[in-house]
Design a protein around this motif. Sequence first.
Motif, PDB file in Angstrom:
ATOM      1  N   GLU A 216      34.162  52.429  37.210  1.00  0.00           N
ATOM      2  CA  GLU A 216      34.129  53.071  36.168  1.00  0.00           C
ATOM      3  C   GLU A 216      35.313  53.790  35.143  1.00  0.00           C
ATOM      4  OE1 GLU A 216      32.044  56.837  37.660  1.00  0.00           O
ATOM      5  OE2 GLU A 216      30.335  55.791  36.397  1.00  0.00           O
ATOM      6  N   MET A 218      36.628  51.671  34.134  1.00  0.00           N
ATOM      7  CA  MET A 218      37.095  50.701  32.532  1.00  0.00           C
ATOM      8  C   MET A 218      35.895  51.313  31.921  1.00  0.00           C
ATOM      9  SD  MET A 218      37.282  46.991  34.697  1.00  0.00           S
ATOM     10  CE  MET A 218      38.617  46.164  34.962  1.00  0.00           C
ATOM     11  N   GLY A 219      35.484  51.772  31.987  1.00  0.00           N
ATOM     12  CA  GLY A 219      34.592  52.539  31.104  1.00  0.00           C
ATOM     13  C   GLY A 219      32.992  52.704  31.180  1.00  0.00           C
ATOM     14  N   TYR A 220      32.632  51.699  31.927  1.00  0.00           N
ATOM     15  CA  TYR A 220      30.925  51.668  32.339  1.00  0.00           C
ATOM     16  C   TYR A 220      30.166  52.374  33.442  1.00  0.00           C
ATOM     17  CZ  TYR A 220      32.620  46.994  31.416  1.00  0.00           C
ATOM     18  OH  TYR A 220      33.120  45.690  30.462  1.00  0.00           O
TER      19      TYR A 220
ATOM     20  N   ARG B  49      45.023  60.171  37.864  1.00  0.00           N
ATOM     21  CA  ARG B  49      43.460  60.530  38.094  1.00  0.00           C
ATOM     22  C   ARG B  49      43.384  61.880  37.409  1.00  0.00           C
ATOM     23  NH1 ARG B  49      41.937  57.574  42.952  1.00  0.00           N
ATOM     24  NH2 ARG B  49      40.062  59.441  43.196  1.00  0.00           N
ATOM     25  N   LEU B  52      41.999  61.141  34.199  1.00  0.00           N
ATOM     26  CA  LEU B  52      41.648  59.894  33.924  1.00  0.00           C
ATOM     27  C   LEU B  52      39.906  60.323  34.058  1.00  0.00           C
ATOM     28  CD1 LEU B  52      41.426  57.113  32.777  1.00  0.00           C
ATOM     29  CD2 LEU B  52      41.547  56.528  35.708  1.00  0.00           C
ATOM     30  N   LEU B  54      39.274  61.291  37.500  1.00  0.00           N
ATOM     31  CA  LEU B  54      38.259  60.399  39.035  1.00  0.00           C
ATOM     32  C   LEU B  54      38.644  61.596  40.266  1.00  0.00           C
ATOM     33  CD1 LEU B  54      40.519  57.008  39.111  1.00  0.00           C
ATOM     34  CD2 LEU B  54      38.201  57.451  39.039  1.00  0.00           C
ATOM     35  N   ASP B  73      33.603  63.109  31.928  1.00  0.00           N
ATOM     36  CA  ASP B  73      33.587  62.222  32.980  1.00  0.00           C
ATOM     37  C   ASP B  73      34.413  61.075  32.849  1.00  0.00           C
ATOM     38  OD1 ASP B  73      31.666  60.456  31.982  1.00  0.00           O
ATOM     39  OD2 ASP B  73      30.140  60.955  33.047  1.00  0.00           O
ATOM     40  N   THR B  74      34.516  60.217  33.492  1.00  0.00           N
ATOM     41  CA  THR B  74      35.636  58.671  33.489  1.00  0.00           C
ATOM     42  C   THR B  74      35.277  57.636  32.638  1.00  0.00           C
ATOM     43  OG1 THR B  74      36.336  59.212  35.966  1.00  0.00           O
ATOM     44  CG2 THR B  74      36.577  57.368  35.773  1.00  0.00           C
ATOM     45  N   PRO B  75      33.776  57.301  32.750  1.00  0.00           N
ATOM     46  CA  PRO B  75      33.705  56.212  31.537  1.00  0.00           C
ATOM     47  C   PRO B  75      34.086  56.338  30.147  1.00  0.00           C
ATOM     48  CG  PRO B  75      31.477  56.334  33.773  1.00  0.00           C
ATOM     49  CD  PRO B  75      32.505  57.656  33.511  1.00  0.00           C
ATOM     50  N   ALA B  76      33.886  57.600  30.015  1.00  0.00           N
ATOM     51  CA  ALA B  76      33.801  58.635  28.732  1.00  0.00           C
ATOM     52  C   ALA B  76      35.363  59.357  28.665  1.00  0.00           C
ATOM     53  CB  ALA B  76      32.756  59.646  28.313  1.00  0.00           C
ATOM     54  N   ALA B  78      37.939  56.976  29.868  1.00  0.00           N
ATOM     55  CA  ALA B  78      38.570  55.409  29.139  1.00  0.00           C
ATOM     56  C   ALA B  78      38.170  55.370  28.418  1.00  0.00           C
ATOM     57  CB  ALA B  78      37.521  55.231  30.705  1.00  0.00           C
ATOM     58  N   ASN B  79      36.784  55.507  28.194  1.00  0.00           N
ATOM     59  CA  ASN B  79      36.003  54.522  26.750  1.00  0.00           C
ATOM     60  C   ASN B  79      37.273  55.140  25.684  1.00  0.00           C
ATOM     61  OD1 ASN B  79      34.317  53.066  27.381  1.00  0.00           O
ATOM     62  ND2 ASN B  79      33.061  54.205  27.802  1.00  0.00           N
ATOM     63  N   TYR B  84      43.601  51.866  32.955  1.00  0.00           N
ATOM     64  CA  TYR B  84      44.241  52.959  34.942  1.00  0.00           C
ATOM     65  C   TYR B  84      44.189  51.887  35.354  1.00  0.00           C
ATOM     66  CZ  TYR B  84      44.719  55.440  38.700  1.00  0.00           C
ATOM     67  OH  TYR B  84      45.060  55.362  39.637  1.00  0.00           O
ATOM     68  N   LEU B 103      35.423  41.608  32.375  1.00  0.00           N
ATOM     69  CA  LEU B 103      34.670  42.954  32.308  1.00  0.00           C
ATOM     70  C   LEU B 103      35.565  43.752  31.613  1.00  0.00           C
ATOM     71  CD1 LEU B 103      33.646  43.125  36.036  1.00  0.00           C
ATOM     72  CD2 LEU B 103      32.526  43.140  33.795  1.00  0.00           C
ATOM     73  N   ALA B 104      37.059  43.893  32.237  1.00  0.00           N
ATOM     74  CA  ALA B 104      38.499  44.999  31.162  1.00  0.00           C
ATOM     75  C   ALA B 104      38.244  44.421  30.199  1.00  0.00           C
ATOM     76  CB  ALA B 104      39.198  44.506  31.598  1.00  0.00           C
ATOM     77  N   ALA B 105      37.834  44.058  29.259  1.00  0.00           N
ATOM     78  CA  ALA B 105      37.451  43.695  27.386  1.00  0.00           C
ATOM     79  C   ALA B 105      36.012  44.286  27.332  1.00  0.00           C
ATOM     80  CB  ALA B 105      38.026  42.310  26.977  1.00  0.00           C
ATOM     81  N   ARG B 106      36.070  45.554  26.929  1.00  0.00           N
ATOM     82  CA  ARG B 106      35.119  46.610  26.716  1.00  0.00           C
ATOM     83  C   ARG B 106      34.355  45.729  24.969  1.00  0.00           C
ATOM     84  NH1 ARG B 106      33.318  50.863  28.520  1.00  0.00           N
ATOM     85  NH2 ARG B 106      31.571  50.314  27.955  1.00  0.00           N
TER      86      ARG B 106
END
Lengths: 325, 241
Positions: A216, A218-220, B49, B52, B54, B73-76, B78-79, B84, B103-106
């Motif tokens: 999460e 990482m944005g997923y 945390r 982010l 969390l 929320d966390t994904p939003a 992060a995007n 982190y 995975l880290a490369a969005r």
Amino acid sequence: MKRIDWIPPALLLAIVLGALAMIGSPSTWVTLTVAGLAMGLLIFIMASGLTLVFGLMDVMNFAHGLFIAIGAYVAASTIRLFAGAAGADSFLANLGAIVPAMLAAAAAAGLLGLAFERIIIKPVYGQHLKQILITTGGMIVAEQLIHVFWGPDLLPLPRPATLRGSFLVGDVAIEKFRLIAVVVGLAVFAAMLLLLNRTKIGLLIRAGVENKEMVEAMGYRIRRLFVGVFVAGSALAGLGGALWGMYQESVTVHIGASMMVLIFIVIIIGGLGSIGGCFAGALLVGLVANYVGFLAPKIALGSNILLMVLVLLWRPQGLYPVSKQ
Amino acid sequence: MAESLLTLSGVHTHIGHYHILQGVDLVVPRGELTMLLGRNGAGKTTALRTILGLWRASAGTIRFESGNIAQRDTPAIANLGIAYVPESMGIFAGLTVRENLVLAARRGPPDEKRLDWIFRFFPPMKKFWQLPAGLLSGGQKQMLSISRAIIEPRKLVLIDEPTKGLAPAIINNLIEAFAELKQTDTTILMVEQNFHAAKSLGDSVAVMDAGRIVHAGRMADLAADAALQTRLLGLSLEAHQ
Ligand SMILES: Nc1ncnc2c1ncn2[C@@H]1O[C@H](COP(=O)(O)OP(=O)(O)O)[C@@H](O)[C@H]1O
Ligand SMILES: [Mg+2]
């Protein structure tokens, strides 16, 4: 250059060869081994989704057997619809009945899984006791609904003509339907390995089983991933139920619940959340059950539990532990 | 001083019944490396945390660029371009180095140029490209965790105690890498117990104690003032010098 732990496969091989020495008769040994592989692969099909569901979200779904039962019932109804193809005396025509039956079983169980996740599972994320209670309750309600739709009696699920009986190779008898179970099981395993290792969704599932918080961060969105896995796992359970029902040539509402003990043993032996472990554990359980059933029928009932205890004494986290953070 | 990229105002965080952050006010200037210091248990990790998502802030605002992200929320979050590097590193042990970075490369497959840039200061990442990350050494795992965070240009990178438990040679390697990262326009908020590292990398500094910020200013000023260091950081940092 993936590092694979070869000890569990070597153990399986040792058991298979050891059984040959103990059984003595090669033809009996081949029959038992094929039976064990077929049983193991069937369990694998039914169990694989459950282990991922637990690994990803720590969700304990005691109603997983429901998807197995629905698969079997839908397969029975579908084969009736395709009575012409099922009754024909040609293998291809028969396939034309059982393939739609398996697809319909998987689709129905998958749809049911989607609804089940929304209504039953979603409100109890992270609460194990409630999960056990509500999924067990959901299972009871669903069994009653099955009674309403299909009636309380045993439902016959006759196997098409060309899928009955055995091939005879020399003096070795191999039941035809077991070969079909082996082929479908291996295909499911191969497809799953490809998905998990070669696609980004697969990487996300593996990563999520290890550390969903980091996924999460990482944005997923792990929830979407989880719903997808839940639906796919339910569909596979339905497929497994269809095959199991055809193998028994009848269906009762308890077909799923009766498999659940074996399924739980398999995912615990394999290591919760591990697909490779689920595969190895399922083969182990299937083979040992058949060998012990022949060699020492008196202890056959307890052999699976004994097997689980031995494996856990050796590897407390299962054959292929998933590293969790 | 540069404009602020991230601003926490009166942020409170509860974990269960515990009231951990008790009104945190923190400004992270754009393009700078801000050091977050403070003794063990001061609330530094909880602050990262909470940024982010969390942990959910129970009061206060967290302004990132122009929006309040405190309740997202966390994904939003992060995007928005926030990465982190957790204290535990959070690498996926069963995935290879390559798979961790994929995975880290969005935005698609990792960019070749960016990878070469990372390989230059973290050569083991190239060498162990196909190795399951669980087999890396502690220092290499930390390199992987940092590489993941910077595999794409990010607006803000949150890094929690990157040198903890590592050998001095590896710590120096990390310090050089961060110095290089500072040349890009990445904003960094870093928690660090090693005052030598903190001193050499930090532009600005904030010190936490008991869930609040008790000092904020320029790192150079704190580095030059031994009395202030002793008062704010006590023995816990001197022991690490
Ligand atoms: N998950 C948790 N549950 C309960 N208390 C926690 C949890 N995480 C941290 N704390 C408490 O919050 C306080 C701050 O912790 P933390 O943010 O990790 O401090 P720091 O990173 O500065 O060492 C500590 O007293 C710690 O015990
Ligand atoms: Mg901390």
